[in-house]
Design an enzyme around this catalytic site. Structure first.
Site, PDB file in Angstrom:
ATOM      1  N   HIS A  77       0.787  -1.230   0.000  1.00 59.59           N
ATOM      2  CA  HIS A  77       0.000   0.000   0.000  1.00 59.59           C
ATOM      3  C   HIS A  77       0.824   1.287   0.000  1.00 59.59           C
ATOM      4  CE1 HIS A  77      -3.508   2.380   0.233  1.00 59.59           C
ATOM      5  NE2 HIS A  77      -4.245   1.586   0.962  1.00 59.59           N
ATOM      6  N   TYR A 132     -14.725   6.013   8.401  1.00 61.24           N
ATOM      7  CA  TYR A 132     -13.704   6.436   7.443  1.00 61.24           C
ATOM      8  C   TYR A 132     -14.135   5.997   6.048  1.00 61.24           C
ATOM      9  CZ  TYR A 132      -8.962   6.764   5.369  1.00 61.24           C
ATOM     10  OH  TYR A 132      -7.871   7.085   4.591  1.00 61.24           O
ATOM     11  N   THR A 152      -4.924  10.472  -0.830  1.00 60.16           N
ATOM     12  CA  THR A 152      -6.278  10.274  -0.314  1.00 60.16           C
ATOM     13  C   THR A 152      -6.607  11.299   0.770  1.00 60.16           C
ATOM     14  OG1 THR A 152      -5.530   8.711   1.390  1.00 60.16           O
ATOM     15  CG2 THR A 152      -6.192   7.788  -0.741  1.00 60.16           C
TER      16      THR A 152
END
Length: 786
Positions: free
Chosen positions: A471, A585, A598
């Protein structure tokens, strides 16, 4: 060591008569062709750099400007207003009419070039200002203002023609730093429904003290960084959120993507691997040549994350990890039955065909060699805690065969696991098989994936495949773009023959894949890492399902955002299961800005809570629309730089650099996200034919829970009539159950749509027990994989 013989281009022997030199023409030819490919790549990269550097103009426009200036001078006019003469004064003085004419031409060319560069800079600045306008996002769908229409026309004028992948990078605006006052106001508004009066008053006091005191000083440093850096968030976000984490990245950070839901293009494992690898390398070729169209959401998005997609690996460190990227790689790393192989994907500068790759993969599958001692579970080091892995790497992998083999894995274009299991939607209990499929992609056996690679493909025994992605280097939409291309190219372009094999012929001279060698391995460290990873994997509960009663088509007919509809569904499901609301979230992208990643959409709002409570008490749909519009506004604010959490996170980082302690920031950043959600959107719908081939539908992907007592929910709206959900939680928490929450999500979806189609005077909208036949949509008439 066949590869060693291939690498030897010449041999020589010292004899009494002199030196006997023996040349290998085949090896020299391969060296020549490989070098030729490398130089071609350099030339393409240089050419694209020039084209991107002058965008939105084109290199040919320079010639047009030069000719225009010379033609104007031919008419005895001076378009430079004396500048050409000034330039001529600084050129070397040579007597003669011929040299004087040459000086004039050179001066005109220099002036034309400067004028051309000035026009490019002006156009780029104008385009940057145009792309900074986001008012169009806040207008009602289908009703554009005259300002937005004029803006759209100007964007088309200044955008140029046929942009390359990175053409817009220099024109994207920088992410703005919100005012501390605005961020504090939005934060307090987001926590109001989650706190009682006393808690809210206490948090408001801390917020006001921070705003009037320390916040001003921290904001000053943050603004200074925003003037210097392209993005004031992204580098800190990558370092402190991802790379400095010392816990396992398996489950906690990595995520996965699934294959087609209803079909498997071929049941032959080697064939599926061959097409998958070849399609992925075709994507890399397009990426290197910048032939991919810039991804856009009405306006272009930042493509910086694509730069580290291939030839990239996360390197462990004792304090912080690093992301290492190599310029090129001509091989992939393959794992099968505890053994690691290097598979060359180029032969004499030529990309191997799918059939040749299938042949090479089959050689690996048929290889009878046993794993070296400690080799089978070596990958567990990447699944456990980071510090033991960093120490083991430094101790055991810094020299010799271990270092060379580790370099082969880390420098590979990507990683491939040939799994001995069969996965997919199989058998009578398709739901349970999808759950097992998700867990296999997320963590596998904890040692049969290399979790540090930028992404890894997993190809199962029955031909099913999937991927696992690290990630830190990029977010899910970047990997999803690659995955969509690979799936579509595999099935619709490359295809298979009637026997299920890849198409094409095989070059019999291909060298065998190289089995990597290991002299020794840190068995104790591997065992400890495997124990940590196995405990984490065993604790994960997963539920994957496709909701086919209706999809975004029906939702849009109600004039409600499908994403807002799903988010309200999740709020309702969580409230019904837990009897409370929680901090939620939702990931939103900020790629409208340069190097954007993001931002958080805090989906649990005053409006959403009011709607859920009203629905449970039997009130009307007015609050549903209000909650939906509120969610859309929060999402738009997050996309346009008006989010809450990244700003507060950066303020916290600055406070730590300055050695300051903020009770407000400390408390804000320690709040758990018990409901972490993300939508996986289809970005390249044109690659799939949902009308003629509705069975070729990917089930999307998912991730692990963020909080120990919370849920991780990934969802994708596929076509007009399907919504896929991936729900994760932990068995160790007695208050969470992925399957129970999934059942609540199904009920909530039906109830919300039922509410939109009922009369406003209805007084009860409790969980519906009626059949949903009025909006039932049948799934594609295809058989499940057996």
């Amino acid at each position: 060591m066949a590869e060693a013989h291939q690498a030897v281009a010449f041999q020589f022997t010292v004899t009494p008569d002199g030196i006997d030199l023996k040349l290998s023409h085949q090896a020299l030819t391969q060296i020549y062709l490989s070098g030729l490919r490398s130089w071609k790549k350099r030339f393409i990269r240089l050419k694209n750099s020039v084209i991107t550097g002058v965008y939105p103009a084109s290199p040919s426009s320079w010639l047009f400007v030069v000719i225009a200036i010379l033609a104007t001078m031919y008419t005895r006019s001076d378009p430079s207003m004396g500048l050409i003469a000034k330039i001529q004064e600084h050129l070397p003085c040579v007597r003669g009419a011929h040299w004087l004419c040459c000086q004039t031409v050179v001066s005109a060319v220099v002036f034309s070039t400067l004028l051309w560069l000035s026009l490019i800079l002006t156009m780029r600045l104008c385009l940057k200002q145009l792309l900074s306008y986001h008012g169009w996002m806040f207008e009602q769908h289908g009703k554009l203002s005259s300002t937005t229409k004029a803006w759209m026309a100007l964007v088309r004028i200044f955008s140029g023609r046929q942009p390359l992948l990175y053409s817009y990078q220099g024109s994207l605006p920088n992410l703005p730093v919100p005012k501390v006052k605005d961020t504090i106001h939005r934060f307090l508004d987001s926590v109001r429904p989650l706190t009682d009066a006393h808690q809210f008053e206490r948090m408001s006091t801390l917020a006001r003290e921070f705003e009037s005191g320390m916040g001003k000083r921290l904001q000053w440093y943050l603004k200074l960084k925003s003037l210097w850096a392209a993005n004031y968030v992204s580098d800190w976000w990558e370092e402190y959120i991802y790379l400095r984490g010392r816990g396992p990245i398996m489950v906690n950070s990595n995520y996965y993507g699934m294959d087609f839901l209803y079909v498997t293009p071929t049941p032959i494992q080697a064939a599926r691997a061959g097409n998958t690898i070849h399609a992925c390398l075709l994507y890399r070729r397009k990426l290197n040549r910048e032939e991919l169209k810039p991804v856009s959401s009405f306006i272009p998005l930042c493509a910086a994350q694509c730069e580290r997609m291939f030839n990239t690996s996360r390197i462990p460190g004792e304090e912080t990890d690093t992301v290492q990227h190599w310029q090129d790689s001509e091989f992939v790393a393959v794992f099968h039955r505890g053994r690691y192989f290097r598979l060359w994907v180029y032969q004499a500068g030529r990309l191997l065909s799918p059939r040749e790759l299938e042949h090479q993969v089959q050689r690996i599958l048929d290889d009878p060699a046993a794993p070296a001692p400690g080799e089978e579970r070596l990958g567990a080091l990447t699944a456990g805690d980071r510090v033991p892995w960093a120490e083991a790497r430094k101790t055991y992998f810094s020299s010799g065969p271990n270092k060379r083999s580790l370099d082969c894995i880390e420098k590979a274009a990507f990683f491939v696991t040939l799994d001995d299991e069969e996965q997919g939607m199989m058998g009578d209990d398709s739901g349970a098989s999808l759950d097992r499929y998700a867990k296999s992609l997320l963590h596998g056996k904890c040692y049969d994936r290399w979790f540090d690679k930028s992404f890894s493909f997993v190809v199962y025994k029955n031909g099913k495949n999937g991927l696992n992605a690290e990630h830190s280097w990029a977010d899910a939409p970047t990997v999803a773009h690659l995955w969509e291309y690979v799936l579509a190219t595999d099935s619709f372009q490359l295809g298979y023959n009637t026997e299920g094999h890849c198409k094409g012929e095989v070059d019999p001279s291909l060298p065998r894949p190289q089995k990597l060698t290991w002299e020794f391995s840190p068995e104790q460290q591997v065992g400890r890492s495997l124990a940590v990873a196995q405990a984490l994997a065993d604790d994960i509960d997963f539920h994957v399902f496709s909701f086919r009663d209706f999809g975004k088509g029906r939702i849009k007919k109600c004039r409600i955002s499908p994403d807002a509809f799903i988010q309200l569904t999740l709020q309702l499901a969580y409230y019904r299961e837990r009897g409370m609301f929680c901090l939620t979230y939702e990931a939103s992208m900020t790629r409208l800005f340069r190097e954007g990643r993001t931002e958080t959409v805090r989906s649990c709002s005053n409006e959403s809570c009011a709607f859920v409570c009203a629905l449970e008490e039997g009130e009307c749909r007015r609050l549903l629309r209000a909650a939906s519009e509120r969610h859309q506004n929060l999402y738009r604010l997050a996309m346009t730089g008006g989010g809450i959490d990244r700003h507060l996170f950066c303020l916290y980082v600055v406070s730590k650099y300055l050695g300051l302690d903020s009770p407000f920031l400390k408390e804000v950043l320690s709040e758990p996200w018990r409901l972490s959600t993300s939508q996986t959107a289809v970005q390249q719908g044109e690659l799939f034919d949902m009308v003629n081939h509705p069975e070729f539908i990917s089930c999307g992907g998912g991730f692990g829970p963020v909080a120990d007592d919370g849920y991780g929910v990934s969802y994708s709206l596929v076509g007009e009539n399907m919504i896929n959900f991936h729900i994760s939680c932990k068995h160790s928490c007695p208050s969470t159950d992925a399957h129970e929450f999934g059942a609540q999500v199904r009920k909530a979806l039906v109830d919300l749509l039922d509410l939109m189609y009922t009369e406003p005077t209805r007084t009860s909208t409790r969980t519906s027990t009626r059949t949903s036949r009025n909006y039932q949509h049948n799934p594609p008439a295809v058989k499940k994989d057996q």
